[in-house]
Design a protein around this motif. Structure first.
Motif, PDB file in Angstrom:
ATOM      1  N   GLN A  91      42.089   8.302   0.899  1.00 31.21           N
ATOM      2  CA  GLN A  91      43.091   8.340  -0.164  1.00 31.21           C
ATOM      3  C   GLN A  91      42.862   9.530  -1.095  1.00 31.21           C
ATOM      4  OE1 GLN A  91      45.701   5.733  -0.414  1.00 31.21           O
ATOM      5  NE2 GLN A  91      44.891   5.714   1.688  1.00 31.21           N
ATOM      6  N   GLY A  92      42.221  10.575  -0.560  1.00 31.96           N
ATOM      7  CA  GLY A  92      41.998  11.779  -1.340  1.00 31.96           C
ATOM      8  C   GLY A  92      40.938  11.647  -2.406  1.00 31.96           C
ATOM      9  N   ALA A  93      40.069  10.628  -2.300  1.00 34.06           N
ATOM     10  CA  ALA A  93      39.033  10.422  -3.321  1.00 34.06           C
ATOM     11  C   ALA A  93      37.761   9.926  -2.648  1.00 34.06           C
ATOM     12  CB  ALA A  93      39.504   9.422  -4.370  1.00 34.06           C
ATOM     13  N   GLU A  94      36.678  10.049  -3.367  1.00 36.12           N
ATOM     14  CA  GLU A  94      35.384   9.556  -2.900  1.00 36.12           C
ATOM     15  C   GLU A  94      34.755   8.674  -3.974  1.00 36.12           C
ATOM     16  OE1 GLU A  94      33.385  12.791   0.154  1.00 36.12           O
ATOM     17  OE2 GLU A  94      32.769  12.777  -1.949  1.00 36.12           O
ATOM     18  N   ASP A  95      34.113   7.607  -3.508  1.00 31.77           N
ATOM     19  CA  ASP A  95      33.264   6.804  -4.386  1.00 31.77           C
ATOM     20  C   ASP A  95      31.846   6.996  -3.893  1.00 31.77           C
ATOM     21  OD1 ASP A  95      32.452   5.078  -6.378  1.00 31.77           O
ATOM     22  OD2 ASP A  95      32.761   3.275  -5.163  1.00 31.77           O
ATOM     23  N   VAL A  96      31.004   7.570  -4.758  1.00 29.46           N
ATOM     24  CA  VAL A  96      29.628   7.879  -4.377  1.00 29.46           C
ATOM     25  C   VAL A  96      28.693   6.988  -5.189  1.00 29.46           C
ATOM     26  CG1 VAL A  96      27.847   9.647  -4.209  1.00 29.46           C
ATOM     27  CG2 VAL A  96      30.270  10.253  -3.875  1.00 29.46           C
ATOM     28  N   VAL A  97      27.894   6.195  -4.504  1.00 26.60           N
ATOM     29  CA  VAL A  97      26.927   5.299  -5.147  1.00 26.60           C
ATOM     30  C   VAL A  97      25.531   5.653  -4.645  1.00 26.60           C
ATOM     31  CG1 VAL A  97      26.134   2.919  -5.388  1.00 26.60           C
ATOM     32  CG2 VAL A  97      28.587   3.422  -5.446  1.00 26.60           C
ATOM     33  N   SER A  98      24.660   6.000  -5.568  1.00 29.95           N
ATOM     34  CA  SER A  98      23.255   6.231  -5.212  1.00 29.95           C
ATOM     35  C   SER A  98      22.540   4.883  -5.192  1.00 29.95           C
ATOM     36  CB  SER A  98      22.590   7.159  -6.230  1.00 29.95           C
ATOM     37  OG  SER A  98      23.180   8.434  -6.200  1.00 29.95           O
ATOM     38  N   THR A  99      21.817   4.647  -4.117  1.00 32.40           N
ATOM     39  CA  THR A  99      21.128   3.372  -3.992  1.00 32.40           C
ATOM     40  C   THR A  99      19.871   3.580  -3.154  1.00 32.40           C
ATOM     41  OG1 THR A  99      21.358   1.051  -3.341  1.00 32.40           O
ATOM     42  CG2 THR A  99      22.534   2.684  -1.998  1.00 32.40           C
ATOM     43  N   TYR A 100      19.212   2.508  -2.813  1.00 31.66           N
ATOM     44  CA  TYR A 100      18.010   2.618  -1.977  1.00 31.66           C
ATOM     45  C   TYR A 100      17.731   1.259  -1.341  1.00 31.66           C
ATOM     46  CZ  TYR A 100      15.450   0.475  -5.928  1.00 31.66           C
ATOM     47  OH  TYR A 100      15.021  -0.364  -6.925  1.00 31.66           O
ATOM     48  N   PHE A 101      16.835   1.272  -0.369  1.00 30.34           N
ATOM     49  CA  PHE A 101      16.378   0.029   0.250  1.00 30.34           C
ATOM     50  C   PHE A 101      14.984   0.267   0.800  1.00 30.34           C
ATOM     51  CE2 PHE A 101      18.433   2.382   3.627  1.00 30.34           C
ATOM     52  CZ  PHE A 101      17.605   2.200   4.718  1.00 30.34           C
ATOM     53  N   GLY A 102      14.298  -0.800   1.147  1.00 30.74           N
ATOM     54  CA  GLY A 102      12.993  -0.707   1.774  1.00 30.74           C
ATOM     55  C   GLY A 102      13.020  -1.372   3.137  1.00 30.74           C
ATOM     56  N   MET A 103      12.404  -0.748   4.101  1.00 33.50           N
ATOM     57  CA  MET A 103      12.287  -1.348   5.429  1.00 33.50           C
ATOM     58  C   MET A 103      11.097  -2.310   5.391  1.00 33.50           C
ATOM     59  SD  MET A 103      14.734  -0.434   7.396  1.00 33.50           S
ATOM     60  CE  MET A 103      14.126  -0.961   9.001  1.00 33.50           C
ATOM     61  N   ARG A 104      11.422  -3.575   5.202  1.00 33.30           N
ATOM     62  CA  ARG A 104      10.365  -4.575   5.163  1.00 33.30           C
ATOM     63  C   ARG A 104      10.919  -5.909   5.598  1.00 33.30           C
ATOM     64  NH1 ARG A 104      12.988  -7.641   2.672  1.00 33.30           N
ATOM     65  NH2 ARG A 104      13.098  -8.148   0.448  1.00 33.30           N
ATOM     66  N   LYS A 105      10.042  -6.810   5.994  1.00 29.40           N
ATOM     67  CA  LYS A 105      10.435  -8.117   6.500  1.00 29.40           C
ATOM     68  C   LYS A 105       9.649  -9.191   5.773  1.00 29.40           C
ATOM     69  CE  LYS A 105      10.297 -10.914  10.749  1.00 29.40           C
ATOM     70  NZ  LYS A 105       9.891 -10.907  12.190  1.00 29.40           N
ATOM     71  N   GLU A 137       0.818  -1.213   0.000  1.00 23.59           N
ATOM     72  CA  GLU A 137       0.000   0.000   0.000  1.00 23.59           C
ATOM     73  C   GLU A 137       0.849   1.260   0.000  1.00 23.59           C
ATOM     74  OE1 GLU A 137      -1.766  -3.544   1.444  1.00 23.59           O
ATOM     75  OE2 GLU A 137      -0.163  -2.401   2.432  1.00 23.59           O
ATOM     76  N   ASP A 138       2.017   1.182   0.604  1.00 25.42           N
ATOM     77  CA  ASP A 138       2.913   2.342   0.714  1.00 25.42           C
ATOM     78  C   ASP A 138       4.339   1.860   0.466  1.00 25.42           C
ATOM     79  OD1 ASP A 138       4.065   4.805   1.209  1.00 25.42           O
ATOM     80  OD2 ASP A 138       4.023   4.565   3.395  1.00 25.42           O
ATOM     81  N   PRO A 139       4.712   1.674  -0.806  1.00 23.04           N
ATOM     82  CA  PRO A 139       6.039   1.116  -1.117  1.00 23.04           C
ATOM     83  C   PRO A 139       7.141   2.165  -0.992  1.00 23.04           C
ATOM     84  CG  PRO A 139       4.824   1.528  -3.139  1.00 23.04           C
ATOM     85  CD  PRO A 139       3.880   1.863  -2.015  1.00 23.04           C
ATOM     86  N   TYR A 140       7.405   2.542   0.245  1.00 25.62           N
ATOM     87  CA  TYR A 140       8.345   3.632   0.485  1.00 25.62           C
ATOM     88  C   TYR A 140       9.781   3.136   0.364  1.00 25.62           C
ATOM     89  CZ  TYR A 140      10.541   7.757   2.414  1.00 25.62           C
ATOM     90  OH  TYR A 140      11.317   8.872   2.567  1.00 25.62           O
ATOM     91  N   LEU A 141      10.609   3.912  -0.337  1.00 28.88           N
ATOM     92  CA  LEU A 141      12.013   3.591  -0.523  1.00 28.88           C
ATOM     93  C   LEU A 141      12.883   4.626   0.186  1.00 28.88           C
ATOM     94  CD1 LEU A 141      11.960   2.701  -4.330  1.00 28.88           C
ATOM     95  CD2 LEU A 141      11.853   1.121  -2.389  1.00 28.88           C
ATOM     96  N   TYR A 142      13.849   4.157   0.961  1.00 28.95           N
ATOM     97  CA  TYR A 142      14.861   5.030   1.536  1.00 28.95           C
ATOM     98  C   TYR A 142      15.947   5.224   0.479  1.00 28.95           C
ATOM     99  CZ  TYR A 142      12.804   4.717   6.196  1.00 28.95           C
ATOM    100  OH  TYR A 142      11.969   4.822   7.287  1.00 28.95           O
ATOM    101  N   GLU A 143      15.947   6.379  -0.146  1.00 27.29           N
ATOM    102  CA  GLU A 143      16.924   6.684  -1.188  1.00 27.29           C
ATOM    103  C   GLU A 143      18.145   7.327  -0.535  1.00 27.29           C
ATOM    104  OE1 GLU A 143      14.755   9.095  -3.894  1.00 27.29           O
ATOM    105  OE2 GLU A 143      13.566   7.420  -4.661  1.00 27.29           O
ATOM    106  N   VAL A 144      19.286   6.665  -0.663  1.00 25.84           N
ATOM    107  CA  VAL A 144      20.485   7.083   0.067  1.00 25.84           C
ATOM    108  C   VAL A 144      21.675   7.135  -0.877  1.00 25.84           C
ATOM    109  CG1 VAL A 144      19.634   6.054   2.211  1.00 25.84           C
ATOM    110  CG2 VAL A 144      21.095   4.703   0.690  1.00 25.84           C
ATOM    111  N   LYS A 145      22.733   7.733  -0.369  1.00 27.71           N
ATOM    112  CA  LYS A 145      24.030   7.698  -1.047  1.00 27.71           C
ATOM    113  C   LYS A 145      25.022   6.998  -0.127  1.00 27.71           C
ATOM    114  CE  LYS A 145      23.441  11.989  -3.699  1.00 27.71           C
ATOM    115  NZ  LYS A 145      23.273  11.343  -5.005  1.00 27.71           N
ATOM    116  N   ALA A 146      25.726   6.023  -0.702  1.00 27.11           N
ATOM    117  CA  ALA A 146      26.822   5.373   0.014  1.00 27.11           C
ATOM    118  C   ALA A 146      28.110   6.056  -0.428  1.00 27.11           C
ATOM    119  CB  ALA A 146      26.864   3.894  -0.293  1.00 27.11           C
ATOM    120  N   VAL A 147      28.832   6.646   0.511  1.00 25.76           N
ATOM    121  CA  VAL A 147      30.025   7.434   0.182  1.00 25.76           C
ATOM    122  C   VAL A 147      31.230   6.804   0.876  1.00 25.76           C
ATOM    123  CG1 VAL A 147      31.112   9.702   0.229  1.00 25.76           C
ATOM    124  CG2 VAL A 147      28.616   9.516  -0.002  1.00 25.76           C
TER     125      VAL A 147
END
Length: 935
Positions: free
Chosen positions: A286-300, A272-282
């Protein structure tokens, strides 16, 4: 004949691709197909989509390696539209060989120079090798999961370079093929792109939600051990977490990271409410960043008992879910495995939601991530299959399975829509010669289940979606069944009787059932009839099947075959081109649709969908309610019932007052309630008993109906009827009583003349003696009425037609949906029109347009007439009620001649054939009839 296999036009945008200007630059969305990032749950900011035109050369003799095609200096003669597999219409290239070479120019931007550069292939079937400017950059074997080749050491920053891929899709018994007979996905079939990453990058970021503890566990892996201390942060949107971020330190030498992030308050992912936590994993250091946009759902995902019972159910967020699913072959007629657009993938999920389904099983192929994204976004549960081989379970095949399973779980771990992994289907590829499904192979299958659960402890795993009662180790006690509608009640009674903790039913090798939920993972009707698939009205049998499932709540759900038609399976909710099929239910009960057969609130009536009863009889109609929800708890519900239908002249009638009563309600309630007492009309009729359940506000929660053929033997050929102080003399005659017929194409009868058919241009002629004692001067008006339709000549009806041949599972054999002996194509968007000219006494009195040759729920009497012998004979077919007034001069001419000559004809200009229905076949309880209203 309706052609379902080639009805979608190629997409103009794709055919008009502009090649100039895209090489070496970020591709513009309007220039390429599927321009979106292919993985919304693992997206880096620096990427270039390489979809679009590539050069292609077929290598029929496998001479390309010897001839140094890998150098990039050879010009290939063809242009293919990537990512559509070669041989598909949207690729623009016909299938000419099993090996082909791809080539195109790329340019890696100079400002990427501080990064490592990869070419990532979403999926390519089957063995792929790559070269950049003649330097080999890698190889991969596997047709369904992503892989990558690193280009860094060979990149010329900001300059044009030549990328070459060799794809070998030669047949091998151990390859995972699935049902590629429906369209062979040869070569690249998912988006290919360039991607820039720092030296140390994120390999995976997986989220394990724990709604009971109010946290999510983050598990990440790096591309290599951390060369020094680093930091991994998960950045949330401000509205999701007040702190805005969660982070941990990655110690030097660590390659795997795990830490918990509290999620309070939680917003659960639900249907009914397919809510997604849209996050960035950073990942920084070493003077650099790897940024990945991803998401997950709180569900069991878990297993709980249906409240008030000991029936185990699959649960979402600790609440049982009654699964209403379809088998999704996930094919497109012009792209095979590949859909033409992101919108099309979104609409695949929307189509299921629109008819009230809550799940799909993506069948013997690994789903496309963007389609899974839309299931995440829109709220649709997914069972995820691994493709099967068609060989034997040797070491090569076992390796292919493990590569596919590992790749699928690694890629798709964060999709909350997926609740189950299914490594095998119907024991395909698991039999060893004459030995069959050996104990050794059974144990290996169990080890695959254990592997899947180690890789992903958050989901259910089904060892083998079975039709042979051969589970070995599974979280779901699933089974397949394809039966005529009338056999489902007995079948489900047997299944539920034989399923209990400690039973061996549906298991192999002495293994026993535990507390696994009982779930039908494939069901349907078309395959249940002799002769296998045919294009028929599935809706009548489907209705019976749905009623039967809801009377057996021990079964936690069903999965219908299938979402849409494919090459030679024509039992889908939609055609192969996704055009509509029509059930006709809304005309039998206003407002009713497939959604009512898929509702959490359900009311089932008699086990028969049509019963023969005598006029004026009284009967008790059983009612069974299935409220598989906790919604509306504590509210009183109202049941309304009405009886309406059609009399022997085809007139629509109401046959009594509307009944209304309160019914008991509690959450998760399933069981019989007090029956309805119903009195049938005192005349021949077809009656529809319609019931609906409403809440206090009058909102309809459930609709359903059953039907009755009200008759007491054959109707008299002549009788006098009185209605509203008017007298009508009626003369009826059987469809098969024609005195003459000429049909150069074909003429044939159904069930000894309950219906008669003429195909092409021709006529039926009837000679009816003038009714004895009828004075033409006493007639005020006269009319001819009948139920008639157009009549296609289907493949099964052509002279010399044989049964369908070929391996249907692999797409071989005929692709004519009407050749099957049971076939009668279901009503859809493509009509088969005709017209009939009605002549009486040689005079044309009317020309009637016949829109179609339909078959669906409305053919009540055609379904009721079937013999239950495992065969169908024009089941569900029906016609249109036609009334033609007979002019006075024509009537007087017939009276003088003493014979009423009636001719129903088509000519070459309107030659769509004619079908004439009698009182026991079609929609109306009506033989062809002459009606004389007296003065």
């Amino acid at each position: 004949m309706r052609d379902i296999s080639r009805t979608i036009p190629a997409i103009a945008v794709i055919l008009a691709m502009v090649v100039c200007g895209i090489w070496g630059n970020p591709a513009r969305a309007q220039d390429i197909p599927l321009p979106e990032h292919p993985r919304p749950n693992f997206e880096r900011p620096l990427w270039i989509n390489l979809n679009g035109p590539w050069q292609l050369g077929f290598d029929k003799e496998d001479a390309g390696l010897a001839n140094n095609w890998s150098s990039g200096k050879t010009e290939f003669p063809l242009s293919i539209m990537v990512p559509f597999p070669w041989g598909s219409d949207l690729s623009g290239v016909e299938d000419q060989a099993d090996i082909a070479w791809y080539k195109r120019t790329i340019r890696v931007p100079a400002d990427w120079k501080a990064n490592r550069v990869f070419v990532v292939v979403g999926a390519c079937d089957w063995r792929t090798a790559g070269w950049l400017d003649g330097q080999k950059v890698g190889s991969f074997q596997g047709g369904y999961t992503p892989f990558e080749f690193e280009l860094t050491d060979h990149v010329k920053w900001g300059q044009d370079q030549t990328l070459v891929l060799r794809v070998d899709d030669t047949p091998h018994p151990f390859k995972l093929e699935g049902k590629q007979g429906y369209g062979q996905a040869k070569g690249i079939w998912q988006t290919i792109y360039l991607e820039a990453r720092p030296k140390v990058a994120l390999e995976t970021v997986h989220f394990l939600p724990d709604i009971d503890a109010g946290k999510v566990t983050v598990k990440a892996t790096l591309s290599q051990p951390a060369p020094d201390a680093m930091r991994l942060a998960i950045q949330f949107k401000p509205e999701d977490r007040a702190s805005g971020a969660a982070q941990t330190t990655v110690a030097k030498g660590r390659q795997e990271i795990e830490f918990d992030v509290p999620i309070k308050p939680m917003r659960l992912w639900s249907l009914e409410d397919p809510y997604l936590y849209e996050v960035k994993a950073v990942l920084s250091g070493q003077g650099a960043e790897d940024v990945v946009s991803t998401y997950f759902g709180m569900r069991k995902i878990s297993v709980v008992n249906l409240p008030g019972t000991d029936y185990p159910y699959i649960a979402l967020n600790n609440k049982p879910v009654y699964l209403k699913m379809s088998l999704d072959q996930a094919y497109h007629p012009e792209g095979f495995y590949t859909f033409p657009s992101d919108a099309f993938m979104r609409d695949e999920i929307l189509r299921s939601r629109q008819i009230g389904l809550n799940g799909q099983r993506i069948h013997v192929k690994i789903g496309i991530p963007r389609k899974l994204y839309w299931a995440d976004k829109l709220g649709m549960l997914i069972m995820a299959d691994v493709p099967n081989s068609w060989g034997q379970p040797d070491a090569d095949m076992r390796n292919e399975i493990e590569v596919a399973l590992r790749g699928m779980i690694k890629r798709d771990f964060n999709h909350p829509c997926i609740f189950s992994w299914v490594p095998f289907n119907e024991t395909w590829g698991l039999r060893t010669g004459d030995k069959g499904y050996t104990p050794e192979t059974q144990e290996w299958v169990a080890s695959v289940v254990r592997l899947a659960k180690r890789l992903d402890p958050t989901r259910l795993v089904e060892d083998n979606s079975p039709c042979n009662h051969d589970h070995v180790l599974t979280d779901i006690n699933s089974w397949h069944a394809y039966l005529p509608g009338y056999e489902w009640t007995e079948h489900l009674a047997q299944v539920t009787r034989d399923t209990y903790e400690g039973s061996t039913w549906n298991y192999i090798g002495g293994r026993k059932q535990g507390r696994e939920p009982l779930f039908n993972s494939e069901c349907g009707n078309v395959w249940g009839y002799e002769g296998s698939t045919g294009d028929v009205d599935w809706s009548w049998d489907y209705h019976l099947m749905m009623d039967a499932f809801r009377r057996h709540p021990k079964v936690c759900g069903w999965l219908y075959t299938e979402h849409h038609d494919v090459i030679n399976e024509w039992n889908g909710y939609w055609r192969f081109d996704r055009s509509e099929k029509f059930t006709g239910m809304e005309e039998l009960m206003p407002g009713m649709s497939l959604r009512d057969l898929h509702s959490d609130f359900y009311v089932a009536l008699s086990e028969e969908l049509c019963q023969e009863v005598k006029p004026g009889s009284s009967l008790e109609v059983p009612l069974y309610v299935s409220f598989l929800t906790d919604a509306q708890a504590g509210q009183a519900l109202t049941l309304r019932a009405s009886l309406r239908g059609w009399d022997s002249l085809g007139r629509e009638r109401s046959f009594g007052r509307i009944q209304r009563r309160n019914i008991p309600y509690r959450a998760w309630m399933c069981g019989a309630i007090d029956p309805l007492e119903v009195t049938m009309p005192d005349e021949p009729a077809v009656a529809v008993l319609a019931v609906q359940i409403e809440d206090r506000a009058g909102v309809v929660l459930a609709r359903n109906f059953t039907t009755f053929a009200v008759r007491d033997g054959a109707q008299p050929r002549q009788e006098t009827l009185t209605q509203r102080n008017r007298t009508m003399k009626v003369v009826r005659f059987a469809p098969k009583s024609f005195s003459k017929a000429e049909w150069p194409v074909k003429q044939w009868n159904v069930f000894d003349g309950l219906k008669v058919n003429g195909a092409g241009a021709g006529y039926f002629e009837y000679r009816i003696p003038w009714p004895q004692g009828l004075d033409v001067g006493d007639v005020e008006t006269a009319s001819f009425r009948a139920e008639i339709s157009a009549k296609q000549l289907f493949g099964k009806d052509k002279e010399g037609a044989g049964k369908q041949e070929g391996d249907f599972m692999r797409g071989r054999g005929t692709h004519d949906p009407s050749l099957n002996p049971n076939a009668y194509p279901m009503t859809d968007e493509t009509p088969s029109p005709s017209a009939v000219r009605i002549r009486i006494a040689g005079e044309a009195i009317a020309t009637i347009d016949l829109p179609d040759d339909p078959a669906d729920h409305r053919g009540i009497l055609s379904w009721h007439a079937q013999k239950r012998d495992g065969k169908l004979n024009e089941a569900g077919s029906y016609g249109y009620l036609v009334t033609a007034q007979i002019p006075g001069p024509v009537l007087r001419k017939a009276a003088r001649e003493g014979t009423i000559v009636i001719r129903l004809e088509t000519d070459e200009a309107i030659a769509g054939g004619i079908a004439i229905y009698g009182e026991q076949f079609g929609r109306y309880p009506l033989d062809p009839t002459l009606a004389f209203v007296m003065k």
